[in-house]
Design an enzyme around this catalytic site. Structure first.
Site, PDB file in Angstrom:
ATOM      1  N   PHE A 133     -20.978 -18.244   4.880  1.00  0.00           N
ATOM      2  CA  PHE A 133     -21.324 -16.821   4.959  1.00  0.00           C
ATOM      3  C   PHE A 133     -21.055 -16.320   6.383  1.00  0.00           C
ATOM      4  O   PHE A 133     -21.475 -16.950   7.351  1.00  0.00           O
ATOM      5  CB  PHE A 133     -22.796 -16.651   4.593  1.00  0.00           C
ATOM      6  CG  PHE A 133     -23.223 -15.228   4.423  1.00  0.00           C
ATOM      7  CD1 PHE A 133     -22.766 -14.467   3.363  1.00  0.00           C
ATOM      8  CD2 PHE A 133     -24.090 -14.647   5.331  1.00  0.00           C
ATOM      9  CE1 PHE A 133     -23.169 -13.148   3.201  1.00  0.00           C
ATOM     10  CE2 PHE A 133     -24.498 -13.324   5.177  1.00  0.00           C
ATOM     11  CZ  PHE A 133     -24.034 -12.573   4.114  1.00  0.00           C
ATOM     12  N   TYR A 227     -34.924 -12.499  -0.332  1.00  0.00           N
ATOM     13  CA  TYR A 227     -34.704 -11.396  -1.286  1.00  0.00           C
ATOM     14  C   TYR A 227     -33.719 -11.722  -2.402  1.00  0.00           C
ATOM     15  O   TYR A 227     -33.407 -10.871  -3.211  1.00  0.00           O
ATOM     16  CB  TYR A 227     -34.261 -10.124  -0.549  1.00  0.00           C
ATOM     17  CG  TYR A 227     -33.121 -10.304   0.449  1.00  0.00           C
ATOM     18  CD1 TYR A 227     -31.811 -10.387   0.012  1.00  0.00           C
ATOM     19  CD2 TYR A 227     -33.373 -10.384   1.807  1.00  0.00           C
ATOM     20  CE1 TYR A 227     -30.775 -10.549   0.915  1.00  0.00           C
ATOM     21  CE2 TYR A 227     -32.342 -10.546   2.725  1.00  0.00           C
ATOM     22  CZ  TYR A 227     -31.054 -10.631   2.281  1.00  0.00           C
ATOM     23  OH  TYR A 227     -30.044 -10.806   3.171  1.00  0.00           O
ATOM     24  N   ARG A 386     -18.340 -11.461  -8.883  1.00  0.00           N
ATOM     25  CA  ARG A 386     -19.432 -12.430  -8.794  1.00  0.00           C
ATOM     26  C   ARG A 386     -20.568 -12.040  -9.731  1.00  0.00           C
ATOM     27  O   ARG A 386     -21.005 -10.899  -9.740  1.00  0.00           O
ATOM     28  CB  ARG A 386     -19.911 -12.471  -7.340  1.00  0.00           C
ATOM     29  CG  ARG A 386     -20.890 -13.566  -7.027  1.00  0.00           C
ATOM     30  CD  ARG A 386     -21.186 -13.599  -5.544  1.00  0.00           C
ATOM     31  NE  ARG A 386     -22.041 -12.496  -5.144  1.00  0.00           N
ATOM     32  CZ  ARG A 386     -22.881 -12.530  -4.113  1.00  0.00           C
ATOM     33  NH1 ARG A 386     -22.931 -13.610  -3.347  1.00  0.00           N
ATOM     34  NH2 ARG A 386     -23.626 -11.491  -3.808  1.00  0.00           N
TER      35      ARG A 386
END
Ligand SMILES: *Cc1c(COP(=O)(O)O)cnc(C)c1O
Length: 427
Positions: A133, A227, A386
């Site tokens: 990432f 989250y 995705r």
């Protein structure tokens, strides 16, 4: 050939079925929305609004500042940390919730670097993966530059061979955000240790989605996001973990966090002008925790812990694999001839809880056209569609309907409409 009725039967037999009612999905259901983006922002747990209202109206509104003690706000970050720890094979007192994943990564990497370089100052590399990432790579690169080190990235299969005497820390995300590919944490940690390298794992796409065993893998440090699969709400604080052995070493060496704020002090309310780090995981704290966000995160984590009575994370994993297999099979059966390729590994044990497809030219507009048809997935640059699978609330019929609508979008060519090419700020 799979049928929608077959999917309904799978749902009827699903042991996690009762948990769907723990989420506020009535509005999405009424609008025909199928939410396959829980790996970007988990859905709202049904209990969260009332809990937040209580924290705001009673604890804050009436309790005022006294709630730091009376409502136990001051220990909330540890309490939620201990709960998340149970989901990822960590022990009590080893994890705390604070800050964002990026910031926690900075702190965990700093600690790992300090411990390795004390004994081996010549180790001057942070090793990671090209496709990690970006935020993780940015943080590592900046920290490496500031420490006279360098960030070196290789591809997935080149990691083992790159673990040598130049490397201080191996920093990896267990499940790749764009491909869904899963690392073997235990094997890589073992290989790292054999080469004298410390590990920092990012569990952003693993925690709450699949079994993780930090202590079983003998991992050193970990961070992760609140989250996504933990359903803590937008901007939920993240977690940071160090093994008992690492926490003991940090204590012995009196390691100071590079973000040494007052709530990471050994005695914050002494208001001493000099910094003395708290012992244990509390040393990773910088400033005041976001109590509203922490309370919301606790609600999300509590739903996951309720799954323990229904088989827990092993059952979640089993369903996740079932959903993904169904998704992949249906795409292959029903969407052939539309240039879609599977990005996620075909082997279930090599992937997390998402299915990623690629399209050479039109991934973005196809995702937008699907969203217009109520299937919420997301686009990841440059060419990935995705789809996150959250076994707590994603049903087998949702997968059927999502692929059915994908087929309609592809066959009708409706994604070619100019409005679907308009780029939004967040994709
Ligand atoms: C989602 C995610 C993050 C998020 O970082 P924030 O600092 O919370 O914005 C970081 N790393 C990975 C691997 C992620 O998937």
């Amino acid at each position: 050939m799979t049928t929608r009725e077959g999917c309904e039967r799978l749902d009827a037999a699903d042991p996690l079925r009762p948990l769907r009612h723990q989420f506020a999905l009535a509005d999405a259901d009424a609008r025909g929305v199928i939410y396959l983006d829980g790996n970007s922002l988990g859905a709202l747990p049904a209990r969260t609004p009332a809990r937040l209202a209580e924290v705001v109206k009673v604890e804050w509104g009436q309790g005022l500042v006294g709630s730091w003690n009376a409502a136990e706000w001051i220990t909330l970050a540890r309490r939620v940390g201990d709960k998340i720890a149970r989901l990822v094979g960590a022990g009590p007192g080893e994890m705390i919730v604070a800050d964002s994943t990026s910031i926690n990564l900075f702190k965990a990497l700093s600690a790992a670097i300090a411990l390795v370089r004390r004994d081996a100052p010549a180790r001057a590399r942070i090793l990671s993966e090209h496709t990690n990432f970006p935020s993780d790579l940015y943080v590592a690169d900046t920290l490496a530059r500031a420490s006279g080190m360098e960030l070196v990235t290789v591809d997935h299969d080149g990691l083992g061979a790159s673990l040598d005497e130049h490397v201080a820390v191996l920093m990896l995300t267990e499940v790749n955000y764009r491909t869904g590919r899963l690392h073997d944490m235990k094997a890589l940690t073992h290989a790292a240790h054999a080469a004298g390298v410390m590990t920092v794992w990012d569990l952003s796409h693993s925690a709450g989605a699949l079994p993780v065993d930090l202590n079983g893998a003998a991992a050193d440090f970990a961070v992760g996001c609140g989250y996504k699969f933990l359903n803590g709400g937008p901007g939920a604080p993240a977690f940071i973990w160090a093994s008992g052995a690492m926490l003991a070493r940090l204590d012995r060496e009196e390691w100071r966090s590079p973000l040494s704020g007052w709530l990471g002090h050994a005695d914050p309310f002494a208001f001493s002008p000099t910094y003395r780090p708290a012992s244990g995981v509390d040393r990773f704290v910088c400033g005041t925790p976001p109590i509203l966000s922490l309370a919301a995160l606790e609600c999300g984590v509590d739903v996951l812990l309720e799954a323990n009575a229904l088989g827990g994370i092993a059952t979640i994993r089993e369903k996740s694999i079932g959903l993904a297999e169904l998704f992949i099979d249906l795409v292959q059966q029903r969407c052939a001839g539309h240039e879609l390729s599977l990005v996620t590994p075909r082997e279930p044990s090599h992937r997390g809880s998402q299915v990623c497809l690629s399209h050479p030219a039109a991934a973005y507009p196809i995702v937008q056209a699907l969203i217009a048809r109520g299937v919420v997935g997301d686009f990841r640059a440059p060419d990935v569609l995705r789809f996150g699978l959250t076994p707590l609330y994603t049903r087998f019929v949702d997968v059927w309907d999502a692929v059915d609508r994908l087929k309609q979008v592809l066959e009708s060519g409706e994604w070619r409409a100019p409005k679907y090419a308009v780029q939004t700020l967040v994709t």
